[in-house]
Design a protein around this motif. Structure first.
Motif, PDB file in Angstrom:
ATOM      1  N   ARG A 130       6.793 -95.770 -91.426  1.00  0.00           N
ATOM      2  CA  ARG A 130       7.023 -96.484 -90.579  1.00  0.00           C
ATOM      3  C   ARG A 130       5.397 -97.297 -90.603  1.00  0.00           C
ATOM      4  N   LEU A 131       4.836 -97.970 -89.113  1.00  0.00           N
ATOM      5  CA  LEU A 131       4.053 -99.116 -88.464  1.00  0.00           C
ATOM      6  C   LEU A 131       3.583 -98.760 -87.633  1.00  0.00           C
ATOM      7  N   PHE A 132       2.169 -98.703 -87.111  1.00  0.00           N
ATOM      8  CA  PHE A 132       1.427 -98.469 -86.199  1.00  0.00           C
ATOM      9  C   PHE A 132       0.295 -99.680 -85.805  1.00  0.00           C
ATOM     10  N   LEU A 133      -0.090 -99.857 -84.621  1.00  0.00           N
ATOM     11  CA  LEU A 133      -1.309-100.870 -84.346  1.00  0.00           C
ATOM     12  C   LEU A 133      -2.108-100.051 -83.370  1.00  0.00           C
ATOM     13  N   VAL A 134      -3.359 -99.826 -83.681  1.00  0.00           N
ATOM     14  CA  VAL A 134      -4.689 -98.897 -84.091  1.00  0.00           C
ATOM     15  C   VAL A 134      -5.470 -99.726 -83.010  1.00  0.00           C
ATOM     16  N   TYR A 135      -6.039 -99.305 -82.230  1.00  0.00           N
ATOM     17  CA  TYR A 135      -6.979 -99.911 -80.838  1.00  0.00           C
ATOM     18  C   TYR A 135      -8.366 -99.523 -81.378  1.00  0.00           C
ATOM     19  N   SER A 136      -8.979-100.156 -80.978  1.00  0.00           N
ATOM     20  CA  SER A 136     -10.693-100.222 -81.326  1.00  0.00           C
ATOM     21  C   SER A 136     -10.976 -98.612 -80.493  1.00  0.00           C
ATOM     22  N   PRO A 137     -10.228 -98.283 -79.451  1.00  0.00           N
ATOM     23  CA  PRO A 137     -10.605 -96.602 -79.422  1.00  0.00           C
ATOM     24  C   PRO A 137      -9.735 -95.688 -80.200  1.00  0.00           C
ATOM     25  N   GLY A 138      -9.078 -95.897 -81.122  1.00  0.00           N
ATOM     26  CA  GLY A 138      -8.584 -94.889 -82.019  1.00  0.00           C
ATOM     27  C   GLY A 138      -7.219 -94.464 -81.355  1.00  0.00           C
ATOM     28  N   ASN A 139      -6.660 -94.983 -80.194  1.00  0.00           N
ATOM     29  CA  ASN A 139      -5.111 -94.919 -80.154  1.00  0.00           C
ATOM     30  C   ASN A 139      -4.270 -95.894 -80.879  1.00  0.00           C
ATOM     31  N   PHE A 140      -2.905 -95.465 -80.879  1.00  0.00           N
ATOM     32  CA  PHE A 140      -1.840 -96.508 -81.723  1.00  0.00           C
ATOM     33  C   PHE A 140      -0.476 -96.035 -80.356  1.00  0.00           C
ATOM     34  N   ILE A 141      -0.127 -97.509 -81.117  1.00  0.00           N
ATOM     35  CA  ILE A 141       1.343 -97.496 -80.783  1.00  0.00           C
ATOM     36  C   ILE A 141       1.934 -97.796 -81.775  1.00  0.00           C
ATOM     37  N   GLU A 142       3.631 -97.369 -82.218  1.00  0.00           N
ATOM     38  CA  GLU A 142       4.535 -97.665 -83.402  1.00  0.00           C
ATOM     39  C   GLU A 142       5.120 -98.131 -83.000  1.00  0.00           C
ATOM     40  N   ALA A 143       5.540 -99.468 -84.101  1.00  0.00           N
ATOM     41  CA  ALA A 143       6.610-100.354 -83.907  1.00  0.00           C
ATOM     42  C   ALA A 143       8.017 -99.689 -83.531  1.00  0.00           C
ATOM     43  N   THR A 144       9.003-100.646 -83.239  1.00  0.00           N
ATOM     44  CA  THR A 144       9.813 -99.863 -82.904  1.00  0.00           C
ATOM     45  C   THR A 144      11.469-101.187 -83.460  1.00  0.00           C
ATOM     46  N   ARG A 145      12.776-101.015 -82.732  1.00  0.00           N
ATOM     47  CA  ARG A 145      13.366-102.025 -83.218  1.00  0.00           C
ATOM     48  C   ARG A 145      12.935-102.843 -82.377  1.00  0.00           C
ATOM     49  N   GLU A 146      12.934-102.934 -81.095  1.00  0.00           N
ATOM     50  CA  GLU A 146      12.542-103.402 -80.678  1.00  0.00           C
ATOM     51  C   GLU A 146      11.362-104.892 -80.756  1.00  0.00           C
ATOM     52  N   THR A 147      10.424-103.927 -81.120  1.00  0.00           N
ATOM     53  CA  THR A 147       9.006-104.643 -81.508  1.00  0.00           C
ATOM     54  C   THR A 147       8.794-104.657 -83.335  1.00  0.00           C
ATOM     55  N   CYS A 148       9.494-105.364 -84.188  1.00  0.00           N
ATOM     56  CA  CYS A 148       9.329-105.003 -85.479  1.00  0.00           C
ATOM     57  C   CYS A 148       8.290-105.015 -86.443  1.00  0.00           C
ATOM     58  N   TYR A 149       7.368-105.853 -85.376  1.00  0.00           N
ATOM     59  CA  TYR A 149       5.679-106.339 -86.562  1.00  0.00           C
ATOM     60  C   TYR A 149       4.709-106.725 -85.465  1.00  0.00           C
ATOM     61  N   PHE A 150       3.994-106.255 -85.922  1.00  0.00           N
ATOM     62  CA  PHE A 150       2.229-106.128 -84.989  1.00  0.00           C
ATOM     63  C   PHE A 150       1.154-107.553 -85.823  1.00  0.00           C
TER      64      PHE A 150
END
Length: 190
Positions: A130-150
């Motif tokens: 699994r792959l996540f992008l963590v933002y300054s407030p500490g919230n995050f999103i996960e990579a998907t098939r449509e967006t497989c890189y950060f």
């Protein structure tokens, strides 16, 4: 300049970070922006960081000891005992928020924005990568098939090659080449 990217494909994951930082024209240094957390046979996690270096370094240290509470049992969850990468990403988010609570007021008083972002990915035994992008407030999103890189940091110049070449079916060799070309484009154009 900071540039980091991570790519998740069906074949595996690629992580790339530079080691350059600057605080002005004459203040250029090198600092590690990739950290690996590993317990062989159990978990392998990578964190890439961009933004304010002091914030990123504080988050790295706190992440080693930070915990969240399990909603059902109340037991502490750390990156070392989390049973999912989602929970490990929640622990990272909590570490970012803890640094914000401790350092945010002083930074604001000095006119400095709380600015840090992290890419966090890997695998815990029994779970898919699994792959996540963590933002300054500490919230995050996960990579998907449509967006497989950060990407984080100076990302605008390296994005076109990733958009054109990377998808879940991309092999690891090709993904690594794309990450390197993306880095090269960023260095040359920035």
């Amino acid at each position: 300049m900071t540039y980091c990217c991570a790519i998740k494909t069906n074949a595996g994951m690629v992580f790339l970070s530079d080691s350059r930082t600057n605080a002005g024209v004459d203040a250029i240094g090198t600092f590690r922006k990739m950290l690996v957390y590993e317990r062989p046979g159990d978990r392998f996690m990578v964190m890439l960081s961009a933004g304010n270096l002091s914030i990123s370094q504080s988050v790295r240290e706190i992440l080693q000891i930070e915990s969240i509470r399990d909603a059902e049992t109340g037991d502490p969850i750390t990156i070392w005992n989390a049973t999912s990468m989602f929970d490990a990403a929640r622990v990272l988010g909590a570490a970012v928020r803890r640094v914000y609570e401790e350092d945010g007021p002083s930074l604001r008083a000095s006119g400095i924005e709380f600015n840090a972002s992290m890419i966090f990915g890997g695998q815990i035994q029994g779970e898919a990568m699994r792959l996540f992008l963590v933002y300054s407030p500490g919230n995050f999103i996960e990579a998907t098939r449509e967006t497989c890189y950060f990407q984080i940091g100076e990302s605008k110049y390296g994005k076109p090659v990733l958009d054109r070449m990377v998808n879940p079916a991309t092999g690891l060799d090709e993904a690594a080449k794309c990450a390197l070309i993306s880095m090269d484009s960023t260095i040359r154009s920035n």
